[in-house]
Design a protein around this motif. Sequence first.
Motif, PDB file in Angstrom:
ATOM      1  N   ALA A   1     109.032  56.111  68.470  1.00  0.00           N
ATOM      2  CA  ALA A   1     109.263  55.668  69.850  1.00  0.00           C
ATOM      3  C   ALA A   1     108.422  54.438  70.174  1.00  0.00           C
ATOM      4  O   ALA A   1     108.882  53.535  70.891  1.00  0.00           O
ATOM      5  N   ASP A   2     107.204  54.377  69.646  1.00  0.00           N
ATOM      6  CA  ASP A   2     106.354  53.208  69.881  1.00  0.00           C
ATOM      7  C   ASP A   2     106.926  51.973  69.197  1.00  0.00           C
ATOM      8  O   ASP A   2     106.881  50.867  69.750  1.00  0.00           O
TER       9      ASP A   2
ATOM     10  N   GLN B   1     110.113  51.474  68.510  1.00  0.00           N
ATOM     11  CA  GLN B   1     111.327  51.100  69.229  1.00  0.00           C
ATOM     12  C   GLN B   1     110.993  50.319  70.494  1.00  0.00           C
ATOM     13  O   GLN B   1     111.682  49.353  70.840  1.00  0.00           O
ATOM     14  N   ARG B   2     109.940  50.719  71.182  1.00  0.00           N
ATOM     15  CA  ARG B   2     109.522  49.969  72.367  1.00  0.00           C
ATOM     16  C   ARG B   2     109.006  48.582  71.983  1.00  0.00           C
ATOM     17  O   ARG B   2     109.207  47.608  72.713  1.00  0.00           O
TER      18      ARG B   2
ATOM     19  N   GLU C   1     111.798  45.830  71.707  1.00  0.00           N
ATOM     20  CA  GLU C   1     112.741  45.656  72.812  1.00  0.00           C
ATOM     21  C   GLU C   1     112.836  44.211  73.284  1.00  0.00           C
ATOM     22  O   GLU C   1     113.907  43.746  73.669  1.00  0.00           O
TER      23      GLU C   1
ATOM     24  N   SER D   1     103.173  47.077  67.815  1.00  0.00           N
ATOM     25  CA  SER D   1     103.424  45.660  68.070  1.00  0.00           C
ATOM     26  C   SER D   1     102.707  44.768  67.063  1.00  0.00           C
ATOM     27  O   SER D   1     103.221  43.710  66.685  1.00  0.00           O
TER      28      SER D   1
END
Length: 266
Positions: free
Chosen positions: A57-58, A60-61, A64, A101
Amino acid sequence: TFQPGTYRLLTEMSAVGALEALADPENRLLYRVTIPEGRTLNQTLEIIADETDIELADLQRAVEDPSVYGINPPESEAYIQPLDGYLFPATYEIEPGESASSVIQRMVQEMVNRLEARDVPPDQWHEVLTKASMVQREGLEEDFGKAARVIENRLEDEMILQFDSTVTYWENSFGTVWTTDAARANPDNPYNTYYYTGLPLGPIGLPGEGAIDAVLSPEEGDWKYFVTVNLESGATSFSVTLQEHNGAVALLREWCAQPENDAFCD
């Protein structure tokens, strides 16, 4: 000499023991993650999540907003992943606790470094990576130059590209070379190069240097068609005329008619 990183130490170690442990590279904790060429961005994120302590989930964020990494593909709400194709496939060393990131930034920078080393201007990155991602998905590296030439020849003659890989990308159906009549005629697939003219919306996976180089310097030739005629070896036939191509397709169907090849032709 000490290398920065995360190390395995024992509790209540002596100062000397700790220094010796920090000097031993065997005590360094590190994830080594290999991203194969041709994987999609979503597949890449899953590989990283499976092999590190970073949550999917991290990741995927973290993908974005491409502009965070200096990437600005043409705007469209139809992208599967606007950052797809911009991460360089390679083996990366990832520290425990490294942020999602940070990992994405390194992978994007690796791709940017390759493009800049080849003097590709930023306003051409999207087109080059889109073509290279298609070439990457279409057979053996020894044929990349020919596949890149087919793209250029068909675009020059205003032919639709008809790449099955662009159809299966949107359908998220990998591991097959076959597409159905309905899938090829589907206007809801914005990547469908059987239905829409020109290049697809964006890259359909992560290209390696071989595919990028092939796009920048395609092999000379008049080919406008190609088809893999042996799905086990990847042997591919390139044709100039539709008649020649139909003959090659017949060879593929003949090969798939052999019972021992059933596993490759499903």
